[in-house]
Design a protein around this motif. Structure first.
Motif, PDB file in Angstrom:
ATOM      1  N   HIS A  56      78.557  97.816  31.576  1.00  0.00           N
ATOM      2  CA  HIS A  56      77.199  97.641  31.059  1.00  0.00           C
ATOM      3  C   HIS A  56      77.050  96.279  30.377  1.00  0.00           C
ATOM      4  O   HIS A  56      76.060  95.575  30.594  1.00  0.00           O
ATOM      5  CB  HIS A  56      76.864  98.773  30.090  1.00  0.00           C
ATOM      6  CG  HIS A  56      75.404  98.926  29.835  1.00  0.00           C
ATOM      7  ND1 HIS A  56      74.906  99.895  29.024  1.00  0.00           N
ATOM      8  CD2 HIS A  56      74.320  98.245  30.272  1.00  0.00           C
ATOM      9  CE1 HIS A  56      73.592  99.807  28.968  1.00  0.00           C
ATOM     10  NE2 HIS A  56      73.223  98.798  29.724  1.00  0.00           N
ATOM     11  N   ALA A  82      79.228  96.530  24.300  1.00  0.00           N
ATOM     12  CA  ALA A  82      78.546  97.802  24.538  1.00  0.00           C
ATOM     13  C   ALA A  82      79.412  98.919  23.966  1.00  0.00           C
ATOM     14  O   ALA A  82      80.554  99.088  24.369  1.00  0.00           O
ATOM     15  CB  ALA A  82      78.315  98.017  26.030  1.00  0.00           C
ATOM     16  N   VAL A  98      74.189 104.255  24.134  1.00  0.00           N
ATOM     17  CA  VAL A  98      74.887 103.000  24.380  1.00  0.00           C
ATOM     18  C   VAL A  98      74.242 101.973  23.456  1.00  0.00           C
ATOM     19  O   VAL A  98      73.021 101.817  23.444  1.00  0.00           O
ATOM     20  CB  VAL A  98      74.760 102.527  25.841  1.00  0.00           C
ATOM     21  CG1 VAL A  98      75.470 101.188  26.021  1.00  0.00           C
ATOM     22  CG2 VAL A  98      75.304 103.566  26.806  1.00  0.00           C
ATOM     23  N   LYS A 122      67.543  94.115  29.271  1.00  0.00           N
ATOM     24  CA  LYS A 122      67.994  95.492  29.025  1.00  0.00           C
ATOM     25  C   LYS A 122      67.251  96.461  29.936  1.00  0.00           C
ATOM     26  O   LYS A 122      67.848  97.358  30.535  1.00  0.00           O
ATOM     27  CB  LYS A 122      67.780  95.875  27.570  1.00  0.00           C
ATOM     28  CG  LYS A 122      68.256  97.280  27.243  1.00  0.00           C
ATOM     29  CD  LYS A 122      67.897  97.695  25.838  1.00  0.00           C
ATOM     30  CE  LYS A 122      66.632  98.505  25.895  1.00  0.00           C
ATOM     31  NZ  LYS A 122      66.291  99.215  24.698  1.00  0.00           N
ATOM     32  N   SER A 128      71.854  99.683  33.017  1.00  0.00           N
ATOM     33  CA  SER A 128      70.961 100.329  32.044  1.00  0.00           C
ATOM     34  C   SER A 128      70.124 101.404  32.718  1.00  0.00           C
ATOM     35  O   SER A 128      69.878 102.464  32.141  1.00  0.00           O
ATOM     36  CB  SER A 128      70.004  99.311  31.421  1.00  0.00           C
ATOM     37  OG  SER A 128      70.665  98.394  30.588  1.00  0.00           O
ATOM     38  N   ILE A 135      69.511 103.711  24.788  1.00  0.00           N
ATOM     39  CA  ILE A 135      70.165 102.403  24.818  1.00  0.00           C
ATOM     40  C   ILE A 135      69.482 101.527  23.767  1.00  0.00           C
ATOM     41  O   ILE A 135      68.283 101.277  23.850  1.00  0.00           O
ATOM     42  CB  ILE A 135      70.065 101.740  26.200  1.00  0.00           C
ATOM     43  CG1 ILE A 135      70.722 102.616  27.256  1.00  0.00           C
ATOM     44  CG2 ILE A 135      70.684 100.342  26.172  1.00  0.00           C
ATOM     45  CD1 ILE A 135      70.482 102.152  28.682  1.00  0.00           C
TER      46      ILE A 135
END
Length: 143
Positions: A56, A82, A98, A122, A128, A135
Protein backbone atom coordinates in the motif's frame (compact mmCIF):
# COMPACT_ATOMS: atom_id res chain seq x y z
CA UNK A 1 -4.38 -3.00 -20.46
CA UNK A 2 -4.40 -5.91 -18.01
CA UNK A 3 -1.38 -6.79 -15.87
CA UNK A 4 -1.14 -9.94 -13.77
CA UNK A 5 1.37 -10.32 -10.93
CA UNK A 6 1.53 -13.25 -8.55
CA UNK A 7 2.55 -14.18 -5.08
CA UNK A 8 2.34 -17.58 -3.47
CA UNK A 9 2.37 -19.21 -0.08
CA UNK A 10 3.16 -22.70 1.14
CA UNK A 11 2.08 -23.91 4.59
CA UNK A 12 2.85 -27.11 6.52
CA UNK A 13 1.45 -28.08 9.89
CA UNK A 14 -1.17 -26.70 12.23
CA UNK A 15 -1.99 -23.05 12.82
CA UNK A 16 0.33 -22.58 15.83
CA UNK A 17 3.08 -25.11 15.12
CA UNK A 18 3.07 -24.79 11.34
CA UNK A 19 5.46 -22.90 9.17
CA UNK A 20 4.87 -21.10 5.95
CA UNK A 21 6.87 -19.54 3.15
CA UNK A 22 5.84 -16.60 0.98
CA UNK A 23 7.24 -16.01 -2.51
CA UNK A 24 6.73 -13.40 -5.20
CA UNK A 25 6.82 -13.74 -8.96
CA UNK A 26 9.71 -11.26 -9.18
CA UNK A 27 11.80 -13.19 -6.68
CA UNK A 28 11.90 -10.24 -4.25
CA UNK A 29 10.64 -12.77 -1.71
CA UNK A 30 11.76 -16.33 -2.29
CA UNK A 31 10.33 -18.80 0.21
CA UNK A 32 10.49 -16.14 2.94
CA UNK A 33 9.32 -17.74 6.21
CA UNK A 34 6.25 -16.71 8.15
CA UNK A 35 4.10 -18.28 10.82
CA UNK A 36 1.69 -17.80 13.69
CA UNK A 37 4.33 -16.32 15.99
CA UNK A 38 5.46 -13.68 13.49
CA UNK A 39 1.86 -12.73 12.78
CA UNK A 40 0.28 -12.75 16.24
CA UNK A 41 3.04 -12.83 18.86
CA UNK A 42 5.54 -10.21 17.67
CA UNK A 43 8.26 -12.73 16.85
CA UNK A 44 10.67 -11.70 14.09
CA UNK A 45 9.58 -12.68 10.60
CA UNK A 46 7.12 -11.44 8.06
CA UNK A 47 3.34 -11.60 7.99
CA UNK A 48 0.60 -10.79 5.49
CA UNK A 49 -0.28 -7.45 7.14
CA UNK A 50 3.21 -5.97 6.85
CA UNK A 51 3.38 -7.11 3.24
CA UNK A 52 0.03 -5.43 2.57
CA UNK A 53 1.38 -2.31 4.30
CA UNK A 54 4.49 -2.26 2.14
CA UNK A 55 2.40 -2.79 -0.99
CA UNK A 56 0.00 0.00 0.00
CA UNK A 57 2.81 2.44 0.85
CA UNK A 58 4.55 1.70 -2.44
CA UNK A 59 1.39 1.98 -4.52
CA UNK A 60 0.23 5.20 -2.85
CA UNK A 61 3.64 6.84 -3.22
CA UNK A 62 3.80 5.94 -6.93
CA UNK A 63 0.24 7.22 -7.44
CA UNK A 64 1.20 10.50 -5.80
CA UNK A 65 4.29 10.78 -8.01
CA UNK A 66 2.02 10.48 -11.06
CA UNK A 67 -0.43 13.07 -9.74
CA UNK A 68 2.39 15.45 -8.84
CA UNK A 69 3.78 15.11 -12.37
CA UNK A 70 0.36 15.91 -13.85
CA UNK A 71 0.41 19.09 -11.72
CA UNK A 72 3.89 20.00 -12.98
CA UNK A 73 5.58 19.07 -9.69
CA UNK A 74 8.36 16.63 -8.82
CA UNK A 75 9.15 15.39 -5.34
CA UNK A 76 12.73 15.49 -4.14
CA UNK A 77 11.79 12.80 -1.66
CA UNK A 78 8.65 11.09 -0.37
CA UNK A 79 8.50 8.59 2.49
CA UNK A 80 5.30 6.72 3.22
CA UNK A 81 4.57 4.33 6.07
CA UNK A 82 1.40 2.23 6.12
CA UNK A 83 0.26 0.76 9.42
CA UNK A 84 -2.24 -2.05 8.87
CA UNK A 85 -4.52 -2.84 11.82
CA UNK A 86 -5.71 -6.42 12.24
CA UNK A 87 -8.45 -6.89 14.84
CA UNK A 88 -10.38 -9.85 16.14
CA UNK A 89 -14.06 -9.37 15.36
CA UNK A 90 -17.05 -11.68 15.18
CA UNK A 91 -15.01 -14.82 15.81
CA UNK A 92 -12.40 -14.01 13.15
CA UNK A 93 -9.86 -11.41 12.16
CA UNK A 94 -10.44 -8.35 9.99
CA UNK A 95 -8.20 -5.60 8.67
CA UNK A 96 -10.05 -2.65 10.15
CA UNK A 97 -7.80 0.25 9.27
CA UNK A 98 -4.78 1.39 7.34
CA UNK A 99 -2.97 4.55 8.43
CA UNK A 100 -0.78 6.12 5.76
CA UNK A 101 1.83 8.58 7.00
CA UNK A 102 3.60 10.57 4.31
CA UNK A 103 6.50 12.97 4.64
CA UNK A 104 7.54 14.72 1.47
CA UNK A 105 9.81 17.41 0.12
CA UNK A 106 8.18 18.89 -2.98
CA UNK A 107 9.63 22.18 -4.18
CA UNK A 108 7.22 24.73 -5.63
CA UNK A 109 4.02 23.67 -3.89
CA UNK A 110 1.92 24.90 -1.02
CA UNK A 111 0.64 22.78 1.85
CA UNK A 112 -2.95 23.22 0.57
CA UNK A 113 -2.06 21.95 -2.91
CA UNK A 114 0.02 19.13 -1.40
CA UNK A 115 -2.87 18.00 0.83
CA UNK A 116 -5.28 18.02 -2.13
CA UNK A 117 -2.92 16.01 -4.35
CA UNK A 118 -2.14 13.51 -1.55
CA UNK A 119 -5.87 12.97 -0.94
CA UNK A 120 -6.38 12.40 -4.67
CA UNK A 121 -3.56 9.83 -4.66
CA UNK A 122 -5.11 8.04 -1.67
CA UNK A 123 -8.48 7.87 -3.41
CA UNK A 124 -7.03 6.64 -6.71
CA UNK A 125 -4.30 4.25 -5.55
CA UNK A 126 -5.26 0.74 -6.76
CA UNK A 127 -4.34 -0.82 -3.40
CA UNK A 128 -6.46 1.76 -1.51
CA UNK A 129 -9.40 0.73 -3.66
CA UNK A 130 -9.08 -2.87 -2.38
CA UNK A 131 -9.84 -2.05 1.23
CA UNK A 132 -13.16 -1.83 3.00
CA UNK A 133 -11.14 -0.66 5.99
CA UNK A 134 -10.90 2.95 7.07
CA UNK A 135 -7.86 4.49 5.39
CA UNK A 136 -6.45 7.60 7.03
CA UNK A 137 -3.74 9.83 5.65
CA UNK A 138 -1.41 12.14 7.52
CA UNK A 139 0.71 14.14 5.09
CA UNK A 140 3.54 16.44 6.11
CA UNK A 141 5.27 18.75 3.65
CA UNK A 142 8.86 19.45 4.57
CA UNK A 143 10.56 22.70 3.72
Amino acid sequence: MKINRSGSAVWSGGIKDGIGAISTQSGALDAHPYGFASRFEGVAGTNPEELIGAAHAGCFTMALSLILGEAGLTAEKMETKAVVTLEQQDGGFTITAVALTLTANIPGTTDETFQDLAAKAKANCPVSKLFKADITLTATLEA
